[in-house]
Design an enzyme around this catalytic site. Sequence first.
Site, PDB file in Angstrom:
ATOM      1  N   ARG A   1      -8.821  -6.643  13.385  1.00 27.63           N
ATOM      2  CA  ARG A   1      -7.915  -5.882  14.218  1.00 27.63           C
ATOM      3  C   ARG A   1      -8.685  -4.639  14.631  1.00 27.63           C
ATOM      4  NH1 ARG A   1      -4.022  -7.117  17.413  1.00 27.63           N
ATOM      5  NH2 ARG A   1      -2.637  -5.357  17.736  1.00 27.63           N
TER       6      ARG A   1
ATOM      7  N   ASP B   1     -10.508   1.201   0.975  1.00 30.94           N
ATOM      8  CA  ASP B   1     -10.474   2.633   1.230  1.00 30.94           C
ATOM      9  C   ASP B   1     -11.829   3.229   0.825  1.00 30.94           C
ATOM     10  OD1 ASP B   1      -7.983   3.124   2.356  1.00 30.94           O
ATOM     11  OD2 ASP B   1      -6.979   3.070   0.413  1.00 30.94           O
TER      12      ASP B   1
ATOM     13  N   GLU C   1      -3.402   6.891  18.610  1.00 33.17           N
ATOM     14  CA  GLU C   1      -4.081   5.692  18.097  1.00 33.17           C
ATOM     15  C   GLU C   1      -3.347   4.446  18.584  1.00 33.17           C
ATOM     16  OE1 GLU C   1      -4.967   5.855  13.892  1.00 33.17           O
ATOM     17  OE2 GLU C   1      -5.007   3.671  13.739  1.00 33.17           O
TER      18      GLU C   1
ATOM     19  N   ARG D   1       0.828  -1.210   0.000  1.00 33.46           N
ATOM     20  CA  ARG D   1       0.000   0.000   0.000  1.00 33.46           C
ATOM     21  C   ARG D   1       0.866   1.266   0.000  1.00 33.46           C
ATOM     22  NH1 ARG D   1      -5.252   0.116   2.125  1.00 33.46           N
ATOM     23  NH2 ARG D   1      -4.822   1.915   3.435  1.00 33.46           N
TER      24      ARG D   1
HETATM   25  P1  FAD Z   1     -18.460   1.519   8.114  1.00 38.83           P
HETATM   26  O1  FAD Z   1     -18.043   2.943   8.041  1.00 38.83           O
HETATM   27  O2  FAD Z   1     -17.857   0.649   9.168  1.00 38.83           O
HETATM   28  O3  FAD Z   1     -20.059   1.501   8.255  1.00 38.83           O
HETATM   29  C1  FAD Z   1     -20.776   0.363   8.679  1.00 38.83           C
HETATM   30  C2  FAD Z   1     -21.867   0.862   9.614  1.00 38.83           C
HETATM   31  O4  FAD Z   1     -22.721  -0.233   9.938  1.00 38.83           O
HETATM   32  C3  FAD Z   1     -21.304   1.374  10.943  1.00 38.83           C
HETATM   33  O5  FAD Z   1     -21.782   2.681  11.184  1.00 38.83           O
HETATM   34  C4  FAD Z   1     -21.835   0.379  11.968  1.00 38.83           C
HETATM   35  O6  FAD Z   1     -22.097   0.955  13.213  1.00 38.83           O
HETATM   36  C5  FAD Z   1     -23.109  -0.113  11.289  1.00 38.83           C
HETATM   37  N1  FAD Z   1     -23.542  -1.419  11.753  1.00 38.83           N
HETATM   38  C6  FAD Z   1     -22.784  -2.543  11.872  1.00 38.83           C
HETATM   39  N2  FAD Z   1     -23.528  -3.545  12.368  1.00 38.83           N
HETATM   40  C7  FAD Z   1     -24.785  -3.057  12.561  1.00 38.83           C
HETATM   41  C8  FAD Z   1     -25.984  -3.618  13.063  1.00 38.83           C
HETATM   42  N3  FAD Z   1     -26.034  -4.879  13.503  1.00 38.83           N
HETATM   43  N4  FAD Z   1     -27.095  -2.836  13.122  1.00 38.83           N
HETATM   44  C9  FAD Z   1     -27.048  -1.541  12.710  1.00 38.83           C
HETATM   45  N5  FAD Z   1     -25.919  -0.957  12.232  1.00 38.83           N
HETATM   46  C10 FAD Z   1     -24.806  -1.699  12.147  1.00 38.83           C
HETATM   47  N6  FAD Z   1     -10.094   5.107   3.900  1.00 38.83           N
HETATM   48  C11 FAD Z   1      -9.580   6.056   3.083  1.00 38.83           C
HETATM   49  O7  FAD Z   1      -9.969   6.152   1.911  1.00 38.83           O
HETATM   50  N7  FAD Z   1      -8.628   6.941   3.550  1.00 38.83           N
HETATM   51  C12 FAD Z   1      -8.160   6.912   4.826  1.00 38.83           C
HETATM   52  O8  FAD Z   1      -7.310   7.725   5.201  1.00 38.83           O
HETATM   53  C13 FAD Z   1      -8.685   5.905   5.702  1.00 38.83           C
HETATM   54  N8  FAD Z   1      -8.250   5.828   6.986  1.00 38.83           N
HETATM   55  C14 FAD Z   1      -8.773   4.875   7.815  1.00 38.83           C
HETATM   56  C15 FAD Z   1      -8.331   4.838   9.133  1.00 38.83           C
HETATM   57  C16 FAD Z   1      -8.849   3.903  10.010  1.00 38.83           C
HETATM   58  C17 FAD Z   1      -8.364   3.864  11.442  1.00 38.83           C
HETATM   59  C18 FAD Z   1      -9.827   2.967   9.544  1.00 38.83           C
HETATM   60  C19 FAD Z   1     -10.398   1.930  10.458  1.00 38.83           C
HETATM   61  C20 FAD Z   1     -10.274   3.014   8.224  1.00 38.83           C
HETATM   62  C21 FAD Z   1      -9.756   3.966   7.343  1.00 38.83           C
HETATM   63  N9  FAD Z   1     -10.213   4.061   6.031  1.00 38.83           N
HETATM   64  C22 FAD Z   1      -9.676   5.008   5.200  1.00 38.83           C
HETATM   65  C23 FAD Z   1     -11.269   3.171   5.496  1.00 38.83           C
HETATM   66  C24 FAD Z   1     -12.677   3.766   5.603  1.00 38.83           C
HETATM   67  O9  FAD Z   1     -12.995   4.002   6.967  1.00 38.83           O
HETATM   68  C25 FAD Z   1     -13.655   2.761   5.011  1.00 38.83           C
HETATM   69  O10 FAD Z   1     -13.337   2.462   3.672  1.00 38.83           O
HETATM   70  C26 FAD Z   1     -15.131   3.207   5.021  1.00 38.83           C
HETATM   71  O11 FAD Z   1     -15.463   4.006   6.122  1.00 38.83           O
HETATM   72  C27 FAD Z   1     -15.986   1.949   5.024  1.00 38.83           C
HETATM   73  O12 FAD Z   1     -17.361   2.271   4.914  1.00 38.83           O
HETATM   74  P2  FAD Z   1     -18.422   1.136   5.209  1.00 38.83           P
HETATM   75  O13 FAD Z   1     -19.759   1.747   4.982  1.00 38.83           O
HETATM   76  O14 FAD Z   1     -18.078  -0.088   4.465  1.00 38.83           O
HETATM   77  O15 FAD Z   1     -18.212   0.750   6.750  1.00 38.83           O
HETATM   78  N1  UDP Z   2       3.574   0.909   7.709  1.00 38.92           N
HETATM   79  C1  UDP Z   2       4.797   0.870   8.334  1.00 38.92           C
HETATM   80  N2  UDP Z   2       5.309   2.020   8.872  1.00 38.92           N
HETATM   81  C2  UDP Z   2       4.656   3.196   8.814  1.00 38.92           C
HETATM   82  C3  UDP Z   2       3.398   3.246   8.169  1.00 38.92           C
HETATM   83  C4  UDP Z   2       2.883   2.083   7.628  1.00 38.92           C
HETATM   84  O1  UDP Z   2       5.411  -0.192   8.418  1.00 38.92           O
HETATM   85  O2  UDP Z   2       5.164   4.199   9.335  1.00 38.92           O
HETATM   86  C5  UDP Z   2       3.023  -0.345   7.157  1.00 38.92           C
HETATM   87  C6  UDP Z   2       2.152  -1.087   8.167  1.00 38.92           C
HETATM   88  O3  UDP Z   2       2.348  -2.470   7.952  1.00 38.92           O
HETATM   89  C7  UDP Z   2       0.744  -0.691   7.755  1.00 38.92           C
HETATM   90  C8  UDP Z   2       0.890  -0.632   6.232  1.00 38.92           C
HETATM   91  O4  UDP Z   2       2.203  -0.100   6.037  1.00 38.92           O
HETATM   92  O5  UDP Z   2      -0.214  -1.658   8.166  1.00 38.92           O
HETATM   93  C9  UDP Z   2      -0.144   0.215   5.535  1.00 38.92           C
HETATM   94  O6  UDP Z   2      -0.087   1.524   6.066  1.00 38.92           O
HETATM   95  P1  UDP Z   2      -1.285   2.537   5.940  1.00 38.92           P
HETATM   96  O7  UDP Z   2      -0.843   3.853   6.475  1.00 38.92           O
HETATM   97  O8  UDP Z   2      -1.814   2.475   4.564  1.00 38.92           O
HETATM   98  O9  UDP Z   2      -2.320   1.884   6.951  1.00 38.92           O
HETATM   99  P2  UDP Z   2      -3.794   2.355   7.391  1.00 38.92           P
HETATM  100  O10 UDP Z   2      -3.892   3.827   7.143  1.00 38.92           O
HETATM  101  O11 UDP Z   2      -4.739   1.530   6.581  1.00 38.92           O
HETATM  102  O12 UDP Z   2      -3.823   2.009   8.845  1.00 38.92           O
END
Ligand code: FAD
Ligand code: UDP
Length: 366
Positions: free
Chosen positions: A247, A349, A299, A170
């Site tokens: 996770r 994403d 985080e 990635r």
């Molecule tokens: P979700 O946003 O998880 O929506 C699912 C919804 O269903 C939730 O609100 C949940 O509460 C609800 N739900 C689940 N079970 C039930 C139930 N039984 N009854 C009623 N409601 C329920 N993507 C990017 O493009 N850029 C980024 O920088 C990025 N950073 C991220 C950082 C983190 C820490 C994480 C975890 C993800 C990140 N992502 C990022 C990914 C992004 O969050 C997801 O692609 C996107 O939000 C997924 O949308 P979704 O609708 O599939 O899921």
């Molecule tokens: N990663 C790493 N060092 C960093 C940032 C990322 O080794 O400083 C690795 C790590 O394995 C991570 C992966 O690259 O799970 C993808 O990183 P990304 O920032 O895309 O993760 P996300 O935003 O989805 O948590």
Amino acid sequence: MKKVLIVGSGLFGAVCAYELNKKGYQITVIEKRDHIAGNIYTEKIENINVHRYGAHIFHTSDKAVWNYVNQFAEFNNYINSPIAIYKDELYNLPFNMNTFSKLFNVKTPKEAKERIEEEKKNYHLENVTNLEEQAINLVGKTIYEKLIKGYTAKQWGKPCTELPSFIIKRLPVRFTFDNNYFNDRYQGIPIGGYTQIIEKMLSGIKVYTSTNFFDRKQEYLNEYDYIIYTGAIDEYFDYSLGHLEYRTVYFKTEVLDCDNYQGNAVVNYTDYDVPYTRVIEHKHFEFDSTSPKTVVSKEYSKKFETGDEPYYPVNDETNSRLFNRYRELAENEKKVFFGGRLGQYKYFDMDDVIISAWNFLKTFSL
Ligand code: FAD
Ligand code: UDP
């Protein structure tokens, strides 16, 4: 008029709700949290838009996706350029000439490549089978040790030797002085936060928050013609084939009485001994230089236990096999469709989620 229930108000559910509502279907959305927008939810604290579920940067190479999201919010020109801190050393990410010159004291791409090749010499990297080998193959031993090994072990709770190689792919590796974390053509943060996007998509649609599908599963199945389910697929089937592994992350968020804490939106702590993976300073996503205070989130990553939020699917072989068995069960559910990061058990994403929802809607003729 066909009645459609959408379970989950995240991006997948909201795109489906918006598009199907336009086509005249009768849509109801239920959401178990007390707010809409899933993991892209942002809320104002001290007048700063805080990404409650972790830093979200929108990036895509798909012009249609970019135009689509720009209907719902104006995006700024934020470019993600995280800093990595290892012990008391500070580096630019992703791995690029700024990183290489500081680490190796090299000046040119040729020197950087030679240094990396030198570091790979003692390893057999013909058939890369895990994340450690993939990382050393891409950037050599030193960067692996300082910037990847500890961070990845904290993030995934497993050593790199036990993780699939695709996770590290990635991250870009560049032999130019370019700190942009993403290669995509379009990138930015919605000015005013992400929640407005989902609010606009769900405008005019019946939405019930604090409502869990499993409290009335059978009634919903009887009442609705179709259900689009975006929760965890193993939970839908009551874990009958076993638990998929996730996770989870959690955040410690504080308001600090200073106007600029770390000078960057994202700082990664790559040393295994620092318990958190990264520190987010939310105001920098929107170039806010006026607030006298700042909001900072540390985080932490941890093993998923019942009751936690299932953030990241763990797409290794064992879990992928189990997911495929759940998918077979899902195919027999004639009126229920599974979508999104949890329903499809994929490391999506935001742009992937939108494309996936569009593809699903093309096949969804009621
Ligand atoms: P979700 O946003 O998880 O929506 C699912 C919804 O269903 C939730 O609100 C949940 O509460 C609800 N739900 C689940 N079970 C039930 C139930 N039984 N009854 C009623 N409601 C329920 N993507 C990017 O493009 N850029 C980024 O920088 C990025 N950073 C991220 C950082 C983190 C820490 C994480 C975890 C993800 C990140 N992502 C990022 C990914 C992004 O969050 C997801 O692609 C996107 O939000 C997924 O949308 P979704 O609708 O599939 O899921
Ligand atoms: N990663 C790493 N060092 C960093 C940032 C990322 O080794 O400083 C690795 C790590 O394995 C991570 C992966 O690259 O799970 C993808 O990183 P990304 O920032 O895309 O993760 P996300 O935003 O989805 O948590």
